[in-house]
Design a protein around this motif. Sequence first.
Motif, PDB file in Angstrom:
ATOM      1  N   THR A  42       0.980  -1.235  -0.082  1.00  0.00           N
ATOM      2  CA  THR A  42      -0.132   0.012   0.147  1.00  0.00           C
ATOM      3  C   THR A  42       0.790   1.237   0.226  1.00  0.00           C
ATOM      4  O   THR A  42       1.617   1.603   0.758  1.00  0.00           O
ATOM      5  CB  THR A  42      -0.856   0.092   1.328  1.00  0.00           C
ATOM      6  OG1 THR A  42      -1.707  -1.328   1.283  1.00  0.00           O
ATOM      7  CG2 THR A  42      -1.823   1.153   1.216  1.00  0.00           C
ATOM      8  N   HIS A  95       0.847   4.421   1.373  1.00  0.00           N
ATOM      9  CA  HIS A  95      -0.100   5.143   2.431  1.00  0.00           C
ATOM     10  C   HIS A  95      -0.193   6.425   2.113  1.00  0.00           C
ATOM     11  O   HIS A  95      -1.269   7.115   2.639  1.00  0.00           O
ATOM     12  CB  HIS A  95       0.528   4.818   3.706  1.00  0.00           C
ATOM     13  CG  HIS A  95       0.458   3.112   4.104  1.00  0.00           C
ATOM     14  ND1 HIS A  95      -0.766   2.736   4.700  1.00  0.00           N
ATOM     15  CD2 HIS A  95       1.322   2.347   3.933  1.00  0.00           C
ATOM     16  CE1 HIS A  95      -0.743   1.579   5.039  1.00  0.00           C
ATOM     17  NE2 HIS A  95       0.990   1.186   4.541  1.00  0.00           N
ATOM     18  N   LEU A 131      -3.589   7.300   0.252  1.00  0.00           N
ATOM     19  CA  LEU A 131      -4.718   7.044   0.697  1.00  0.00           C
ATOM     20  C   LEU A 131      -5.679   8.459   0.909  1.00  0.00           C
ATOM     21  O   LEU A 131      -6.810   8.161   0.722  1.00  0.00           O
ATOM     22  CB  LEU A 131      -4.747   6.197   2.107  1.00  0.00           C
ATOM     23  CG  LEU A 131      -4.151   4.950   1.815  1.00  0.00           C
ATOM     24  CD1 LEU A 131      -4.083   3.988   3.096  1.00  0.00           C
ATOM     25  CD2 LEU A 131      -5.081   4.180   1.004  1.00  0.00           C
TER      26      LEU A 131
END
Length: 253
Positions: free
Chosen positions: A240, A242, A245
Amino acid sequence: MKILLTNDDGIRAPGLEVLEAIAAEFSDDIWICAPDEEQSGMGHALTLTRPVRLRQHDERRFSVTGTPTDSVTMGLRQVMDGPPDLILSGVNRGANLADDITYSGTVSAAIEGALAGIRSIAMSQVIARDGAADADTFDAARRWGAKVLQPLLDTPLPARTLVNVNFPALPSAEVKGIRAVRQGFHDYSRGTVVEGRDPRGFTYYWFGLQAIEHTLDHGTDLEAIDEGYIAVTPLQLDLTHHASLGELGERFA
């Protein structure tokens, strides 16, 4: 300590013999489950469309008609008499640095081990650019392998992480030491596809493996190898990004 060994170069690869010698410095409870044939570049592939066959060569030595991931899976679920304390993958003939780890069967075998909650370490021997192979090809890995492995056995690692080790293409006496470094970056824009024709006149394609441009950022595995050091890189399975996000969350709110 119970150790499972695997690789992506195959059960008969000389690098696996080197890995056995390294493991033997820590344990006599060593199991091997590796691909029957070379599976370089297979990444984290899992065989789903055909049966996988298991062949026993010795009491604790097995091969699998599948990928490195298949080998770890079979080793854990069919071969061993209990879970290992450690999984070692390698010693690969060739580097697994920077972005190349996404293609690597060697690293992917260690990924499978990490997914199973087992301490897993991938080891690769960088080869000189002329590609020459001789009895000393794995000299650095053979002489330095245990020195690298010992601290890694005692270092606490978070769940779903693994360690990627690369030995430079140098005689063991010329290796300058060991560095803990981050993953580097390759420039793949110059990669080529080589076209040819087989004896029957049909066209085939071979992916070019010529030198790829390296971005030798400070503190990376590429820099460490270029400067004559062994590169030790902790990897995580959470891919991911981050930092993105928040912005994506706003776009879809």
